[in-house]
Design an enzyme around this catalytic site. Structure first.
Site, mmCIF file in Angstrom:
data_model
loop_
_atom_site.group_PDB
_atom_site.id
_atom_site.type_symbol
_atom_site.label_atom_id
_atom_site.label_comp_id
_atom_site.label_asym_id
_atom_site.label_seq_id
_atom_site.Cartn_x
_atom_site.Cartn_y
_atom_site.Cartn_z
ATOM 1 C CG ASP A 21 -2.065 0.933 1.131
ATOM 2 O OD1 ASP A 21 -2.285 1.486 0.035
ATOM 3 O OD2 ASP A 21 -2.742 1.146 2.146
ATOM 4 N N GLY A 22 0.359 2.304 -0.616
ATOM 5 C CA GLY A 22 1.018 3.612 -0.530
ATOM 6 C C GLY A 22 1.655 4.094 -1.822
ATOM 7 C CG ASN A 23 2.153 1.536 -5.230
ATOM 8 O OD1 ASN A 23 3.034 1.310 -4.424
ATOM 9 N ND2 ASN A 23 1.661 0.612 -6.044
ATOM 10 N N GLY A 24 0.197 5.500 -4.366
ATOM 11 C CA GLY A 24 -0.397 6.789 -4.736
ATOM 12 C C GLY A 24 0.181 7.917 -3.892
ATOM 13 C CD1 TRP A 26 7.566 6.981 -2.217
ATOM 14 C CD2 TRP A 26 7.124 6.943 -4.425
ATOM 15 N NE1 TRP A 26 8.769 7.109 -2.888
ATOM 16 C CE2 TRP A 26 8.514 7.091 -4.239
ATOM 17 C CE3 TRP A 26 6.609 6.896 -5.712
ATOM 18 C CZ2 TRP A 26 9.405 7.182 -5.316
ATOM 19 C CZ3 TRP A 26 7.489 6.989 -6.782
ATOM 20 C CH2 TRP A 26 8.874 7.128 -6.575
ATOM 21 C CG HIS A 38 0.065 2.062 -9.408
ATOM 22 N ND1 HIS A 38 -0.161 1.735 -8.091
ATOM 23 C CD2 HIS A 38 -1.047 2.749 -9.810
ATOM 24 C CE1 HIS A 38 -1.356 2.177 -7.719
ATOM 25 N NE2 HIS A 38 -1.901 2.813 -8.742
ATOM 26 C CD1 TRP A 70 -12.505 -5.749 -9.901
ATOM 27 C CD2 TRP A 70 -11.580 -4.904 -11.754
ATOM 28 N NE1 TRP A 70 -11.792 -6.755 -10.509
ATOM 29 C CE2 TRP A 70 -11.224 -6.267 -11.657
ATOM 30 C CE3 TRP A 70 -11.103 -4.163 -12.849
ATOM 31 C CZ2 TRP A 70 -10.407 -6.915 -12.588
ATOM 32 C CZ3 TRP A 70 -10.289 -4.798 -13.785
ATOM 33 C CH2 TRP A 70 -9.957 -6.157 -13.648
ATOM 34 N NE ARG A 72 -7.304 2.101 -6.051
ATOM 35 C CZ ARG A 72 -6.137 2.195 -5.451
ATOM 36 N NH1 ARG A 72 -5.065 2.499 -6.132
ATOM 37 N NH2 ARG A 72 -6.032 1.996 -4.156
ATOM 38 C CG LEU A 132 9.326 -17.126 -3.851
ATOM 39 C CD1 LEU A 132 9.012 -17.161 -2.359
ATOM 40 C CD2 LEU A 132 9.780 -15.724 -4.253
ATOM 41 N NE ARG A 189 -2.962 -1.620 4.470
ATOM 42 C CZ ARG A 189 -4.224 -1.631 4.093
ATOM 43 N NH1 ARG A 189 -5.039 -2.488 4.617
ATOM 44 N NH2 ARG A 189 -4.672 -0.773 3.192
HETATM 45 C C1 FPP Z 1 -1.681 0.247 -3.435
HETATM 46 O O1 FPP Z 1 -1.264 1.575 -3.491
HETATM 47 C C2 FPP Z 1 -1.240 -0.534 -4.563
HETATM 48 C C3 FPP Z 1 -2.040 -1.101 -5.512
HETATM 49 C C4 FPP Z 1 -3.501 -0.972 -5.523
HETATM 50 C C5 FPP Z 1 -1.522 -1.885 -6.604
HETATM 51 C C6 FPP Z 1 -0.282 -2.675 -6.339
HETATM 52 C C7 FPP Z 1 0.456 -2.728 -7.592
HETATM 53 C C8 FPP Z 1 1.808 -2.695 -7.698
HETATM 54 C C9 FPP Z 1 2.708 -2.730 -6.554
HETATM 55 C C10 FPP Z 1 2.444 -2.590 -9.023
HETATM 56 C C11 FPP Z 1 2.461 -3.737 -9.936
HETATM 57 C C12 FPP Z 1 2.367 -5.089 -9.375
HETATM 58 C C13 FPP Z 1 2.964 -6.172 -9.884
HETATM 59 C C14 FPP Z 1 2.679 -7.495 -9.290
HETATM 60 C C15 FPP Z 1 3.930 -6.091 -10.993
HETATM 61 P P1 FPP Z 1 -2.378 2.693 -3.548
HETATM 62 O O2 FPP Z 1 -2.576 3.059 -4.957
HETATM 63 O O3 FPP Z 1 -3.599 2.222 -2.835
HETATM 64 O O4 FPP Z 1 -1.677 3.842 -2.741
HETATM 65 P P2 FPP Z 1 -2.404 4.972 -1.880
HETATM 66 O O5 FPP Z 1 -3.130 4.277 -0.763
HETATM 67 O O6 FPP Z 1 -1.257 5.795 -1.400
HETATM 68 O O7 FPP Z 1 -3.318 5.707 -2.805
#
Ligand code: FPP
Length: 249
Positions: A21-24, A26, A38, A70, A72, A132, A189
């Site tokens: 979690d946290g891509n957005g 970041w 992502h 879905w 989003r 793995l 997490r």
């Molecule tokens: C959560 O961050 C992340 C996701 C919903 C998607 C996870 C996907 C990846 C790590 C990239 C690709 C994966 C693979 C297996 C190659 P968020 O978007 O909810 O972040 P936020 O809570 O900060 O908005």
């Protein structure tokens, strides 16, 4: 001493599950769009898969796309699907070289056909690998999984293959998407959220939970090792007392 050398290889969890979690957030911190986050997240995936394989962890389950995801914006969903395809394209060779077996759990019928085909192709290409096992949870939610299991078990009763009294924990486990995969001993997490978010609700019953404030794109090998060290410092009692565990009674 480097943190990796402090990890007791004999006390590793067999199965680690991660809510990435946290891509957005970041990406926002970097002044970039969510898709950039992502893409960076995919780099963390690669690093953690390598680290888990090197350590000898047997199963790594990653929550890559939930049923709820879905909802989003279409642009973001499309970008995540495209990222999945490009990651499978670029990484399958390395998975094979590193003896990684790819599996996936989730409602695969909901995935676009090209994603499904790529995914199944990579699963097939890695099926004989013995290192793995990397499990990607895609279009997955635990409530969906439990609902499907209930339907399957009801079908077994209707077809007189089992009776209602035969239904036990094993029958339920066997009808989940994780059949033959041991329950995770550790669930991580990232991003400072303290929730399970519909992930492996049955399988996490006895798991140790580890939460970190690090956002997923910041979560590298060192952070993974820290989580493993923290896990190794805990006593897993399964409802028993410390004394019972100490004396093996
Ligand atoms: C959560 O961050 C992340 C996701 C919903 C998607 C996870 C996907 C990846 C790590 C990239 C690709 C994966 C693979 C297996 C190659 P968020 O978007 O909810 O972040 P936020 O809570 O900060 O908005």
């Amino acid at each position: 001493m480097a943190i990796i050398h402090q990890i007791d290889k004999k006390k590793l969890p067999k199965h680690v599950a991660i809510i990435m979690d946290g891509n957005g957030r970041w990406a926002k911190q970097q002044g970039k769009n969510r898709v950039f986050g992502h893409k960076q997240g995919a780099k963390s995936v690669k690093e953690i898969v390598q680290a888990a394989g090197e350590l000898g962890i047997e199963y790594l389950t990653l929550y890559a796309f939930s049923t709820e995801n879905w909802n989003r914006p279409k642009l973001e969903v499309d970008a995540l699907m495209a990222l999945l395809i490009s990651s499978i394209n670029s990484e399958t060779k390395e998975l094979i070289e590193n003896n990684v077996r790819l599996l996936s759990i989730g409602n695969h019928n909901a995935l676009p056909k090209n994603v499904r085909n790529k995914l199944f192709q990579a699963i097939d290409q890695t099926k004989n690998n013995t290192g793995l096992t990397l499990v990607l949870a895609l279009s997955y939610s635990a409530r969906w999984e439990l609902t499907e299991a209930a339907k399957k078990i009801a079908g077994l009763v209707v077809d007189h293959k089992i009776s209602v009294d035969d239904i036990d924990e094993k029958i339920i486990s066997d009808n989940l998407t994780t059949t033959n995969i041991p329950d995770p001993e550790l669930m991580i997490r990232t991003s400072g959220e303290y929730r399970i978010s519909n992930f492996l609700l049955w399988q996490l019953a006895y798991s140790e939970l580890y939460f970190t404030d690090k956002l997923w794109p910041e979560f590298g090998k060192e952070e993974f090792f820290k989580a493993l060290m923290n896990y190794q410092s805990r006593e897993r009692r399964f409802g028993k007392t410390s004394e019972q565990l100490e004396h093996n009674i």
